[in-house]
Scaffold this motif. Structure first.
Motif, PDB file in Angstrom:
ATOM      1  N   GLN A  70       3.591   6.044  -5.619  1.00  0.00           N
ATOM      2  CA  GLN A  70       3.399   6.146  -7.066  1.00  0.00           C
ATOM      3  C   GLN A  70       2.269   7.109  -7.417  1.00  0.00           C
ATOM      4  OE1 GLN A  70       2.764   2.093  -8.248  1.00  0.00           O
ATOM      5  NE2 GLN A  70       4.992   1.627  -8.403  1.00  0.00           N
ATOM      6  N   SER A  71       1.192   7.078  -6.607  1.00  0.00           N
ATOM      7  CA  SER A  71       0.051   7.982  -6.855  1.00  0.00           C
ATOM      8  C   SER A  71       0.458   9.442  -6.674  1.00  0.00           C
ATOM      9  CB  SER A  71      -1.101   7.610  -5.897  1.00  0.00           C
ATOM     10  OG  SER A  71      -2.178   8.515  -6.066  1.00  0.00           O
ATOM     11  N   HIS A  72       1.191   9.707  -5.582  1.00  0.00           N
ATOM     12  CA  HIS A  72       1.646  11.090  -5.339  1.00  0.00           C
ATOM     13  C   HIS A  72       2.614  11.556  -6.432  1.00  0.00           C
ATOM     14  CE1 HIS A  72      -0.315  11.807  -1.564  1.00  0.00           C
ATOM     15  NE2 HIS A  72       0.222  10.701  -1.010  1.00  0.00           N
ATOM     16  N   MET A  78       0.833  -1.204   0.000  1.00  0.00           N
ATOM     17  CA  MET A  78       0.000   0.000   0.000  1.00  0.00           C
ATOM     18  C   MET A  78       0.868   1.255   0.000  1.00  0.00           C
ATOM     19  SD  MET A  78      -3.174  -0.838  -0.176  1.00  0.00           S
ATOM     20  CE  MET A  78      -3.980   0.622   0.426  1.00  0.00           C
ATOM     21  N   GLU A  79       1.921   1.242   0.747  1.00  0.00           N
ATOM     22  CA  GLU A  79       2.770   2.433   0.821  1.00  0.00           C
ATOM     23  C   GLU A  79       3.380   2.731  -0.552  1.00  0.00           C
ATOM     24  OE1 GLU A  79       5.650   1.816   3.813  1.00  0.00           O
ATOM     25  OE2 GLU A  79       4.200   1.898   5.466  1.00  0.00           O
ATOM     26  N   LEU A  80       3.810   1.683  -1.273  1.00  0.00           N
ATOM     27  CA  LEU A  80       4.394   1.887  -2.605  1.00  0.00           C
ATOM     28  C   LEU A  80       3.344   2.444  -3.558  1.00  0.00           C
ATOM     29  CD1 LEU A  80       6.777   1.556  -4.525  1.00  0.00           C
ATOM     30  CD2 LEU A  80       6.025  -0.810  -4.919  1.00  0.00           C
ATOM     31  N   HIS A  81       2.101   1.957  -3.432  1.00  0.00           N
ATOM     32  CA  HIS A  81       1.037   2.454  -4.290  1.00  0.00           C
ATOM     33  C   HIS A  81       0.761   3.932  -4.030  1.00  0.00           C
ATOM     34  CE1 HIS A  81      -2.580   2.466  -6.710  1.00  0.00           C
ATOM     35  NE2 HIS A  81      -3.264   2.967  -5.638  1.00  0.00           N
ATOM     36  N   GLU A  82       0.825   4.357  -2.767  1.00  0.00           N
ATOM     37  CA  GLU A  82       0.587   5.765  -2.412  1.00  0.00           C
ATOM     38  C   GLU A  82       1.714   6.658  -2.981  1.00  0.00           C
ATOM     39  OE1 GLU A  82       0.246   6.020   1.743  1.00  0.00           O
ATOM     40  OE2 GLU A  82      -1.740   5.082   1.840  1.00  0.00           O
ATOM     41  N   HIS A 114       2.712  10.515  -9.543  1.00  0.00           N
ATOM     42  CA  HIS A 114       1.945  10.737 -10.767  1.00  0.00           C
ATOM     43  C   HIS A 114       1.223  12.081 -10.717  1.00  0.00           C
ATOM     44  CE1 HIS A 114      -0.248   9.704 -14.383  1.00  0.00           C
ATOM     45  NE2 HIS A 114      -1.416   9.952 -13.734  1.00  0.00           N
TER      46      HIS A 114
END
Length: 519
Positions: A7-9, A1-5, A11
């Protein structure tokens, strides 16, 4: 989840940066250029990116500072001690005992220079030490023109030529000289000595070749030194040696990169008074494809039927000489110098000649004086005939009749160069210093008897290697400057006075050596 956050930030940040960048004017053009460049040549795009990063890093880097000091730190006391011990070198070397003695004896003229000026001690003398050959400085027509010009234009232009120093009288004088000599164009300089010294380096640079006579004047030698060209010397007035030197230059340069080649010499030699043979010079320089710079400082206004110089005296087309350099001082009673030749060569000097570009323009009064003097020579050629008659009379009193001196000057030269005869020098074993001392005594003895003459003096030899190789020792001599302003009787009387003074000095020295009583 932390990696996904993360990447979202990231982007979101890239989208915001892209939107912000697109708002910058010209960004669309830059984006299209990058896309096109990457598609056509991705390697070039990578190199440009690296260079861009290096440029940004260079701008943001701190200023360079040395980590170690490469000098010794001195205390205030040590600095004061060094300053107290330091002795600056003099700008001018201290005069020798002989120079000091000569300075004390220099006669001072009160008032205008003329054929019979008055000295500071109140004595009136016959002046045979001035280049005022035709007494133009006392001509009422020239004086009136000079006064009118002074009132109209002022004393000086206060500015360099080609900017705000050029005046209509300068252009008229240049046109008058060009017409007088028969050349396409002419340029005038503010200083006579600097003319040839500046003309030579205007056309000759490092790597060019100059062939010069060993007997040329000091001003020419200075020009050769400033040019930094390769200088080849030929023996004085030796045309066979001139051909040998030119032939060698041509052979050495065969197959090499083309260089500019010049022949530099004088029309009337300052140190010997001899006349050059211009037709032979033209023949040789055209045979070996050299350009020629002819210095007519001492022949302009002197040689030829109307004073046009060596070209008129020896019937040579002036266009066969690439550049003619001369002086507006001396016989023309003005100041400055000139260079005449093809228009392209003259216009080149207006930007590339240092003495022209970086000096104040010639005063208008001097330019008008030069033009008026030329007009007088053209309209009154009998002035030159009178001068040559006086030269003949003076020569008759000195050269054949004197047992001590001989004249090396040409018959038309108003500056008579009198050197001690070779047999006199050999018999007495006279050094250069001995000759100079004896001739100075002759000058002093002549002045005591009411005639003012002077002595030919040599200049120091340059340390430049090529000039040192061509060093020519100037033979000590007396200079007698004949003027047309004196009557035949005055000239003959002055000649007798000079001859008797020379005899008295040299006879006295002979008797002193033999232990006999002075004459």
């Amino acid at each position: 989840m932390e990696l996904h956050e993360v990447q979202s930030h990231l982007h979101e940040w890239l989208q915001e940066a892209t939107v912000a960048f697109q708002k910058v004017p010209g960004s669309a053009v830059l984006i299209r250029y990058v896309r096109s460049s990457y598609q056509n040549d991705p390697v070039r795009s990578a190199i440009e990116l690296v260079l861009f990063i290096f440029f940004i890093r260079y701008l943001l880097a701190p200023s360079y500072q040395t980590s170690k000091q490469n000098y010794v730190q001195l205390t205030d006391e040590e600095i004061d001690e060094l300053v107290d011990d330091w002795t600056p070198e003099p700008l001018v070397a201290a005069p020798t005992a002989q120079e000091e003695a000569e300075l004390e004896k220099v006669p001072v003229i009160v008032g205008p220079t003329g054929p019979k000026p008055r000295l500071a001690n109140g004595k009136t003398v016959t002046n045979l030490a001035s280049y005022n050959f035709y007494n133009f400085n006392a001509n009422e027509q020239i004086k009136e023109k000079a006064i009118q010009t002074l009132r109209t234009y002022g004393v000086g232009p206060c500015g360099p030529p080609q900017f705000y120093g050029t005046q209509d009288v300068h252009m008229k004088t240049e046109a008058d000289i060009a017409s007088f000599l028969g050349t396409e164009a002419c340029i005038i300089y503010a200083h006579a000595f600097s003319t040839i010294t500046s003309v030579i380096p205007s056309f000759c640079k490092r790597g060019d070749i100059i062939v010069a006579d060993r007997g040329v004047s000091y001003s020419i030698r200075r020009g050769l030194e400033v040019s930094r060209s390769m200088v080849k010397w030929y023996n004085h007035n030796d045309f066979e040696d001139l051909e040998r030197v030119m032939r060698k230059v041509v052979q050495e340069q065969a197959g090499k990169k083309l260089t500019r080649r010049f022949l530099v010499t004088e029309a009337l030699f300052e140190t010997t008074g001899e006349i050059n043979e211009l037709p032979r010079l033209v023949e040789i320089k055209e045979k070996y494809k050299f350009r020629m710079i002819l210095d007519e400082t001492w022949s302009f206004g002197v040689l030829g039927r109307t004073g046009r110089g060596l070209t008129e005296a020896q019937n040579v087309d002036p266009t066969q000489v690439d550049l003619i350099v001369g002086s507006l001082a001396g016989p023309l009673c003005a100041m400055g110098g000139f260079c005449a030749g093809p228009k392209m060569w003259i216009e080149h000097q207006r930007i590339n000649s240092t003495a022209y570009t970086f000096s104040a323009a010639l005063p208008a009064m001097a330019a008008v004086t030069a033009s008026e003097s030329l007009n007088l020579l053209q309209s009154n050629p009998e002035i030159l005939q009178q001068s040559r008659e006086n030269i003949r009379l003076m020569r008759a009193q000195l050269d054949p009749r004197s047992d001590w001196v001989v004249c090396t000057s040409a018959p038309e030269n108003p500056v008579m160069i009198l050197v001690l005869k070779p047999e006199v020098v050999k018999a007495r074993r006279l050094t250069i210093e001995d000759q100079e001392r004896l001739l100075q005594e002759c000058v002093d003895e002549t002045l005591v008897n009411g005639v003012l003459i002077t002595r030919l003096k040599g200049m120091p030899v340059s340390s430049h290697n090529s000039l040192k190789d061509g060093a020519c020792i100037v033979t000590p001599a007396l200079k007698v400057c004949v003027t047309s302003a004196l009557s035949k009787k005055d000239v003959e009387k002055a000649g007798v006075t000079i001859r008797h003074a020379i005899t008295k000095v040299l006879t006295r020295k002979t008797n002193n050596k033999l232990g006999l009583p002075a004459a």
